[in-house]
Design an enzyme around this catalytic site. Structure first.
Site: not given
Ligand code: NAP
Length: 293
Positions: A52, A96, A119
């Site tokens: 990412k 994460q 997200d």
């Protein structure tokens, strides 16, 4: 059979995003900035976060990697999230997953400002998706939608079967395919481990989207001739045929299923790369304040 080439499409999208960033820079606007938080040093999480951060660099975004020890107290982690929420230079924040077991994922997701939740996991964004309001959409299902769009795959009136009901893939995927408009307008069946006669349900699918984490679960006898098959699954298995000693397997038995399909995603190189560009797109939207003024 046409291969849905996520690798190729994602690099085209990255070029589009990089061009948008150049324009922003030229006009003196704010360069998108993503903060990625990692707790502990789980191998797979490290790899995902590194991808990412690298993708951010490729398109000209600013990125900040925030590392936390695996035994960090939950309260300290939440305080760090508050700090990033209040930092006007940071547009998007991702944490994460999975987190160590002493930390509540629910509390962490709730704490991220929904305005920075690129997200698309925050209840506000999930809720807005359900009622057709603009929101940050979870990266994997959003990437799949983009792949369907770029290949101009017909979805209206089709039977779409989604295997797996996770909050981040299966459920939002089902909602997106059932939405009014394109891609959408499909008749959706959402399957899980309690579904009866799953093979027969799959055989009725014009579009089959598989997100279970069960290697090679979908076999040729479960797939209708001419179906579109999208494989989200990624499982790392040992292999004596690769240099690294590992290979990635999807949830679909590709070799026997592919000949029956009109379109199919490979693993790797299908859904995976699309997930990362969705995150970049959400971060670009956040920097432009496109969704929430
Ligand atoms: P998850 O949270 O583990 O959910 C798996 C789902 O599959 C659950 O709903 C489960 O049903 C269902 N399931 C499991 N075994 C089943 C069976 N035998 N029959 C029917 N349903 C079954 O998984 P996830 O997070 O959605 O991830 C799924 C896979 O996608 C994993 O391999 C993951 O690594 C991969 N993934 C890939 C990307 C990407 O970028 N390519 C992104 C995210 C995830 P129950 O709810 O009844 O338990």
């Amino acid at each position: 059979m046409i291969l849905l080439d996520g690798k190729k499409i994602s690099s085209e999208i990255k070029e589009e995003i990089a061009a948008a960033v150049s324009e922003i820079k030229q006009s003196g606007g704010k360069v998108p900035h993503l903060a990625a938080m990692i707790v502990g040093s789980d191998g797979a999480s490290e790899t995902y976060v590194a991808h990412k951060v690298k993708a951010c660099e490729q398109v000209g975004f600013k990125s900040t990697l925030v590392r936390m020890e695996a035994d960090i107290e939950e309260a300290l982690l939440l305080a760090k999230i508050d700090e990033i929420n209040e930092n006007d230079d940071i547009d998007g924040l991702i944490v994460q997953l999975p987190l160590p077991s002493h930390i509540s994922e629910e509390k962490v997701i709730d704490r991220i400002s929904y305005r920075k939740d690129v997200d698309g996991f925050h209840p506000v964004n999930v809720g807005r998706l359900f009622i057709d309001q603009p929101s940050y959409i979870s990266a994997t299902p959003n990437g799949i939608v983009e792949l369907i769009k770029r290949y101009k795959i017909e979805t209206s009136g089709k039977n779409c079967v989604v295997l797996g009901r996770s909050n981040i893939v299966g459920k939002p995927m089902a909602v997106l395919m059932a939405r009014k408009g394109y891609p959408g307008d499909a008749t959706v069946t959402l399957c899980h481990s309690r579904t009866m006669n799953i093979e027969a349900v799959c055989r009725n699918a014009d579009i089959l989207i598989v997100a279970m984490g069960k290697t090679e679960f979908v076999t040729a006898d479960m797939v209708k001739e001419g179906a579109v098959v999208i494989d989200v699954g990624i499982t790392r298995v040992k292999s004596d045929k690769t240099k690294s000693g590992w290979k990635l397997l999807g949830d679909v038995k590709f070799d026997e299923v592919a000949p029956k399909c009109s379109y199919i995603t490979p693993v790797p190189g299908g859904v995976g790369p699309m997930t990362i560009v969705s995150l970049l797109n959400n971060t670009l939207k956040a920097a432009k304040n496109e969704l929430y003024k």
